[in-house]
Design an enzyme around this catalytic site. Structure first.
Site, mmCIF file in Angstrom:
data_model
loop_
_atom_site.group_PDB
_atom_site.id
_atom_site.type_symbol
_atom_site.label_atom_id
_atom_site.label_comp_id
_atom_site.label_asym_id
_atom_site.label_seq_id
_atom_site.Cartn_x
_atom_site.Cartn_y
_atom_site.Cartn_z
ATOM 1 N N ASN A 1 0.865 -1.184 0.000
ATOM 2 C CA ASN A 1 0.000 0.000 0.000
ATOM 3 C C ASN A 1 0.901 1.233 0.000
ATOM 4 O OD1 ASN A 1 -1.784 2.050 0.461
ATOM 5 N ND2 ASN A 1 -2.648 1.192 2.341
ATOM 6 N N LYS B 1 3.316 0.768 3.081
ATOM 7 C CA LYS B 1 2.942 -0.252 4.076
ATOM 8 C C LYS B 1 2.954 -1.586 3.361
ATOM 9 C CE LYS B 1 -0.303 2.496 6.741
ATOM 10 N NZ LYS B 1 -1.670 2.916 6.635
ATOM 11 N N ARG C 1 -2.572 -2.023 -3.444
ATOM 12 C CA ARG C 1 -3.816 -1.296 -3.160
ATOM 13 C C ARG C 1 -3.858 -0.035 -4.036
ATOM 14 N NH1 ARG C 1 -5.152 3.144 1.289
ATOM 15 N NH2 ARG C 1 -7.374 3.238 0.910
ATOM 16 N N HIS D 1 -12.759 2.496 0.340
ATOM 17 C CA HIS D 1 -12.628 1.483 1.403
ATOM 18 C C HIS D 1 -13.262 0.160 0.982
ATOM 19 C CE1 HIS D 1 -12.699 5.119 4.331
ATOM 20 N NE2 HIS D 1 -11.437 4.719 4.209
ATOM 21 N N HIS E 1 -17.302 2.066 8.447
ATOM 22 C CA HIS E 1 -15.828 2.039 8.489
ATOM 23 C C HIS E 1 -15.405 3.419 8.991
ATOM 24 C CE1 HIS E 1 -11.710 1.148 6.719
ATOM 25 N NE2 HIS E 1 -11.663 2.448 6.945
ATOM 26 N N LEU E 2 -15.006 3.476 10.274
ATOM 27 C CA LEU E 2 -14.695 4.773 10.886
ATOM 28 C C LEU E 2 -13.224 4.838 11.249
ATOM 29 C CD1 LEU E 2 -17.776 4.976 13.328
ATOM 30 C CD2 LEU E 2 -17.627 5.784 10.969
ATOM 31 N N ASN F 1 -9.492 7.480 10.117
ATOM 32 C CA ASN F 1 -9.178 8.867 9.772
ATOM 33 C C ASN F 1 -10.080 9.331 8.651
ATOM 34 O OD1 ASN F 1 -7.308 10.433 11.079
ATOM 35 N ND2 ASN F 1 -5.632 9.115 10.399
ATOM 36 N N ARG G 1 -11.393 15.843 6.983
ATOM 37 C CA ARG G 1 -12.269 16.123 5.837
ATOM 38 C C ARG G 1 -13.647 16.564 6.324
ATOM 39 N NH1 ARG G 1 -10.916 10.535 3.514
ATOM 40 N NH2 ARG G 1 -8.808 10.832 2.740
ATOM 41 N N GLY H 1 -10.099 2.070 12.723
ATOM 42 C CA GLY H 1 -9.516 2.615 13.961
ATOM 43 C C GLY H 1 -10.519 3.078 15.000
ATOM 44 N N ILE H 2 -11.447 3.919 14.606
ATOM 45 C CA ILE H 2 -12.426 4.450 15.578
ATOM 46 C C ILE H 2 -13.526 3.415 15.840
ATOM 47 C CG2 ILE H 2 -14.090 6.300 16.030
ATOM 48 C CD1 ILE H 2 -12.478 8.025 13.992
ATOM 49 N N GLY H 3 -14.042 2.836 14.770
ATOM 50 C CA GLY H 3 -15.141 1.868 14.893
ATOM 51 C C GLY H 3 -14.771 0.679 15.762
ATOM 52 N N GLU I 1 -7.710 -5.005 5.465
ATOM 53 C CA GLU I 1 -7.640 -4.651 4.043
ATOM 54 C C GLU I 1 -6.476 -5.351 3.350
ATOM 55 O OE1 GLU I 1 -7.997 -0.581 5.558
ATOM 56 O OE2 GLU I 1 -9.060 -0.108 3.705
#
Ligand code: ADP
Length: 404
Positions: A7, A14, A91, A180, A208-209, A211, A241, A334-336, A388
């Site tokens: 990626n 990555k 990706r 995503h 999908h939460l 950044n 964003r 990350g957040i989810g 992913e």
């Protein structure tokens, strides 16, 4: 069979190396801040601990050289010969109208990818640099392009069109694409397994939460709608964003501040890099910092946080309507995956939609997939860690095998 998922971001690479026999990740890492003084290489393998080294890394070719060398390392490497890597999966954020599924890299595909540069100016050129670097480093190993936009190809025209003059769709392919895709596809498959049903029989909403965030409505394994659009800017409030805004705001700002905003790039930066949680709070784009600031009484952080949760809730309500009810609601990224308070606020007062979460289950930390709904909840609410990289490896494998 080993597959390397790559990626390439504008300043990072990555990677994850998978043994596809058991889909185990055997080596992974990231080269960050390419071209900058802070450049570093963080790596880990299934048999060795994480290491971090500061190094001079000028470009993507050097980064990938470093990665391949470390995979081959005699002491801590994961392969003894480069030929053990069967395929490299890249990706690609934006496939535009050119790519509806994963493809093997050929000269034609590279030309077509170049035609999609303008659609994702920060991402696609970096992906291209990565493809060229891999070709140089591993000339005998096939590469597959896996697109974030591919899973969304099933969105119907009345959902992907924008109500602007039709010629912009015909001539410039301006439409919703969605992003995503690898994540949404991966978690919908896991959700079906968790629910013990075929995807064909399920209606799901995926949040999908991270950044960057996107909400997707999936019916019978096919995407019906998604919150991101022509670019990843549309949709819910994100880290930096703005998500959905009245587009006239941009004309207004442009007219009012001609000195500050001279061109499209400066306005794009305003909406992509200076807005969202960061723009409203004035403090941070990171939910962890925002939560800390709320605890310290920071009002704008509280407002930004509430705006984020409210915008996700609105999409859930809207997609619930479009799907005429759902079987499952999934939180990921990350957040989810990591923020019980975000999940709690989003699901608060959604009883009318059959969504009820269990406080204990929601608050119990786990890095495994789990149900967080109450036994009475009509909708099963799940937290599913996304993967992913594995999805990219799986798609690369399927594409490679069908071509041989
Ligand atoms: P990206 O879109 O860059 O892939 P990620 O999916 O890695 O993003 O998500 C990054 C975000 O996850 C961070 O900005 C942070 O706000 C959030 N995050 C990570 N861990 C936690 C946590 N424990 N609590 C709340 N938020 C978290």
């Amino acid at each position: 069979m080993k597959i390397l998922s790559v990626n390439c971001g504008s300043s990072s690479v990555k990677y994850s190396l998978f043994e596809m026999k058991n889909e185990k990740k055997i080596a992974w890492g990231v080269v960050e801040c390419i071209g900058l003084r802070e450049a570093c290489y963080v790596k880990q393998t299934i048999n060795s601990k994480e290491t971090k080294n500061s190094l001079r890394i000028a470009n993507h070719t050097e980064a990938l050289k470093l990665i391949i060398e470390s995979l081959l390392d005699k002491e801590n490497g994961s392969i003894s010969d480069i030929s053990e890597i069967c395929v490299v999966g890249h990706r690609i954020v934006h496939g535009g109208n050119k790519f509806s599924k994963a493809v093997l890299v050929t000269e034609k595909m590279k030309r077509e990818l170049k035609e999609c540069f303008a659609l994702a100016p920060l991402h696609n050129p970096a992906h291209y640099a990565g493809i060229i670097a891999v070709e140089k480093m591993l000339p005998k190993i096939p590469s597959v392009l896996v697109f974030d936009t591919a899973f969304h190809q099933t969105i119907p025209d009345y959902a992907y069109m924008y109500a602007i003059p039709y010629e912009y769709y015909k001539k410039d392919h301006i439409r919703k694409y969605g992003f995503h895709g690898s994540s949404h596809k991966y978690v919908s498959q896991i959700a079906a397994t968790m629910l013990g049903k075929s995807l064909n029989k399920l209606k799901l909403i995926i949040a999908h939460l991270g950044n960057g965030s996107s909400i997707t409505a999936v019916k019978k394994g096919k995407v019906i709608d998604t919150s991101m659009g022509f670019t990843p800017l549309q949709g819910v409030v994100m880290g930096t964003r703005c998500g959905d805004i009245d587009p006239a705001i941009i004309c207004y700002i442009l007219n009012k501040y001609p000195q500050q905003y001279k061109d499209a790039n400066s306005l794009s930066s305003l909406m992509n890099n200076e807005s969202g949680l960061l723009g409203v709070s004035g403090v941070s784009s990171d939910v962890r910092t925002i939560l800390k600031m709320i605890r310290m009484g920071n009002k704008r952080s509280k407002l930004a946080f509430e705006m984020l949760c409210y915008s996700v809730k609105k999409y859930i309500g809207s997609y619930h309507g479009i799907l005429n009810g759902i079987d499952g609601l999934i939180f990921t990224a990350g957040i989810g995956e990591n923020s019980p308070i975000v999940r709690k606020l989003i699901c608060k007062n959604l009883h009318a939609l059959g969504i009820e979460i269990d406080t204990n289950k929601n608050n119990t930390y786990s890095n495994e997939q789990k149900f967080i709904s109450t036994p009475e909840s009509r909708v099963k609410v799940m937290v599913i860690p996304t993967n992913e990289e594995l999805m990219i490896a799986r798609e690369a494998k399927i594409c490679f095998q069908s071509a041989h």
